[in-house]
Design a protein around this motif. Sequence first.
Motif, PDB file in Angstrom:
ATOM      1  N   LEU A  51       0.766  -1.294   0.059  1.00 42.86           N
ATOM      2  CA  LEU A  51       0.056  -0.011   0.001  1.00 42.86           C
ATOM      3  C   LEU A  51       0.710   1.271   0.042  1.00 42.86           C
ATOM      4  O   LEU A  51       0.407   2.358  -0.484  1.00 42.86           O
ATOM      5  CB  LEU A  51      -0.916   0.028   1.018  1.00 42.86           C
ATOM      6  N   ALA A  84      -4.119   0.919  -4.132  1.00 42.66           N
ATOM      7  CA  ALA A  84      -3.851   1.811  -3.176  1.00 42.66           C
ATOM      8  C   ALA A  84      -4.870   3.069  -3.451  1.00 42.66           C
ATOM      9  O   ALA A  84      -5.456   3.664  -2.629  1.00 42.66           O
ATOM     10  CB  ALA A  84      -2.510   2.230  -2.996  1.00 42.66           C
ATOM     11  N   ALA A  89       2.391   6.807  -0.499  1.00 41.36           N
ATOM     12  CA  ALA A  89       1.225   5.926  -0.639  1.00 41.36           C
ATOM     13  C   ALA A  89       1.765   5.275  -2.321  1.00 41.36           C
ATOM     14  O   ALA A  89       2.297   6.167  -3.068  1.00 41.36           O
ATOM     15  CB  ALA A  89      -0.190   6.568  -1.128  1.00 41.36           C
TER      16      ALA A  89
END
Lengths: 126, 126
Positions: A84, A104, A98
């Motif tokens: 993620l 994600a 991220a």
Amino acid sequence: MAEFTLPHHHSDVSDALSIKETLDKTGNFTKVAEIFKNLGDSNRLRIFCLLCHREECVIDIAAMVDMTTPAVSHHLKVLKAAGLIISRRSGKEVYYRAADTFEADFLHKAVDKVMDITCPGRVDIE
Amino acid sequence: MAEFTLPHHHSDVSDALSIKETLDKTGNFTKVAEIFKNLGDSNRLRIFCLLCHREECVIDIAAMVDMTTPAVSHHLKVLKAAGLIISRRSGKEVYYRAADTFEADFLHKAVDKVMDITCPGRVDIE
DNA sequence: TTTACAATTAAACGATTGTTTAATTGTTTA
DNA sequence: TAAACAATTAAACAATCGTTTAATTGTAAA
């Protein structure tokens, strides 16, 4: 799974077998549950959301979510193992953000959506 | 929160404060994390998905997910407390099904989506 | 009112999880 | 190379969680 019958019979018994078979492919549900579990801790969720909005080093993450760096480091490890978030080292610092993946991104939107639903009238990030 | 400064300063420090303030409204993140946690167990997730497709009594749920009825009952209690499923009694049996709410519906779709992403090439329910 | 069956609750258990403190690794600068 | 700082890892701990077995509650049929 040739002879599966329900203890009771109410609705379409014909569907039951195919649904049960799908439910039996436990691997899939285990994978999905694992993903939801990653966001099932409020501190980890806060870190993930933070990293969806800005790249940050561990010390600053810790300051923003008000936690110790070992605790933050632990959650970063979990999120990274889940794919993620990603990291890059620059000098003494390691920067996290991220991951640039469909997963994600979808999860980030899902979090926003769930927050819209459960926390109406809230003030959004930015 | 009048005098918050980051230990380090890389990107826009101006954003940091507002993001931190949003992150501090921990109540919101706790609520959202709680919801994700509900789907963060594979057995509970299987039960929820089953109940998104068909209304079923406890014994039959237990048979379809291959668990004992007390274990199923426990998960049903969790899902019901979360408002994700509802129940009705008919005679000796208690029937459960997904709640007819925006939240439950969104979560069901989210689960499907995540499964699409993580388990490509799978066979869907029905 | 027994008897049988469905469902829930209670108690106990092992396993997992998140946090803390302390020690360690990695990198830069003096 | 030594000192300082960022980050991770290790060990220990309390707390939470999911499952099991046994007991209990609720409902219907004999």
